[in-house]
Scaffold this active site. Structure first.
Site, mmCIF file in Angstrom:
data_model
loop_
_atom_site.group_PDB
_atom_site.id
_atom_site.type_symbol
_atom_site.label_atom_id
_atom_site.label_comp_id
_atom_site.label_asym_id
_atom_site.label_seq_id
_atom_site.Cartn_x
_atom_site.Cartn_y
_atom_site.Cartn_z
ATOM 1 N N PRO A 139 0.797 -1.236 0.000
ATOM 2 C CA PRO A 139 0.000 0.000 0.000
ATOM 3 C C PRO A 139 0.826 1.282 0.000
ATOM 4 O O PRO A 139 0.834 2.040 0.967
ATOM 5 C CB PRO A 139 -0.826 -0.148 1.275
ATOM 6 C CG PRO A 139 0.048 -0.949 2.187
ATOM 7 C CD PRO A 139 0.780 -1.914 1.298
ATOM 8 N N CYS A 140 1.483 1.556 -1.122
ATOM 9 C CA CYS A 140 2.304 2.760 -1.233
ATOM 10 C C CYS A 140 1.468 4.030 -1.104
ATOM 11 O O CYS A 140 1.992 5.079 -0.738
ATOM 12 C CB CYS A 140 3.100 2.755 -2.533
ATOM 13 S SG CYS A 140 2.103 2.527 -4.016
ATOM 14 N N HIS A 141 0.161 3.933 -1.374
ATOM 15 C CA HIS A 141 -0.698 5.116 -1.240
ATOM 16 C C HIS A 141 -0.799 5.574 0.215
ATOM 17 O O HIS A 141 -1.164 6.713 0.474
ATOM 18 C CB HIS A 141 -2.091 4.835 -1.822
ATOM 19 C CG HIS A 141 -2.846 3.769 -1.105
ATOM 20 N ND1 HIS A 141 -2.544 2.427 -1.249
ATOM 21 C CD2 HIS A 141 -3.883 3.837 -0.232
ATOM 22 C CE1 HIS A 141 -3.378 1.713 -0.496
ATOM 23 N NE2 HIS A 141 -4.189 2.553 0.132
#
Length: 185
Positions: A139-141
């Site tokens: 989950p880079c967001h």
């Protein structure tokens, strides 16, 4: 190198793409407005991949992605990934990012410190997030710039997409409205 297969599928957020091999999920393409566009983006990174029927675990990941874009809380940490093409430090960064749960955020600098690196490693964390081969599943967001600023996002739609994904999780990046209204003087 293991052979890659892929599938393009629809979600409430648009068309996503997922690629896998015998080891695990190797690529994930965040949604675009058309299946063709998603397929082009996915195949740009994996030109040798062929369309395939996903194994059970990949199909479960696809169903989880569909639930995610429908607004349901989803934990992607159980899905097996193949990150063998990534360097050791990037794999450590990705492991740290995978521990950031639904509705939570962290910063590039916090991950760098968590890994025992100095503040200059925050740039490395940012680079790893920009090169994330399985965005959403890693989950880079949820990884923000210093001060809780949105930072960059290399997926279609850029930082607007990042903000939208965070909003799906109930994360509000804009300051709250003041409790009192201005008198307008």
């Amino acid at each position: 190198m293991a052979a890659h297969q892929y599938l393009i599928f629809g979600t409430a957020g648009g068309f996503c793409g997922i690629a896998w091999n015998d080891i695990g999920i190797t690529r994930f393409q965040l949604p675009t407005k058309s299946a063709d566009s998603t397929e082009r983006l996915l195949l740009r990174r994996l030109p040798e991949a062929e369309r395939g029927t996903p194994p059970v675990e990949v199909q479960e990941a696809i169903e989880a992605v569909k639930r995610y874009f429908a607004g349901e809380e989803v934990d992607f940490s159980r899905f097996k990934l193949d990150l063998q093409d990534q360097g050791d430090f990037f794999r450590e960064i990705y492991a740290a990012a995978r521990r950031v749960g639904w509705g939570h955020t962290t910063t590039y600098g916090t991950i760098a410190r968590e890994l025992g690196a100095g503040p200059e490693a925050a740039r490395d964390v940012g680079q790893a997030m920009a090169k994330n081969p399985v965005a959403l599943i890693i989950p880079c967001h949820r990884v923000l710039a210093a001060g809780g600023k949105i930072g960059g996002f290399s997926a279609p739609g850029g930082s607007t997409s990042k903000a939208h994904m965070l909003e799906l999780e109930g994360v509000r990046l804009t300051p709250p409205e003041p409790a009192q209204q201005s008198l307008g003087f």
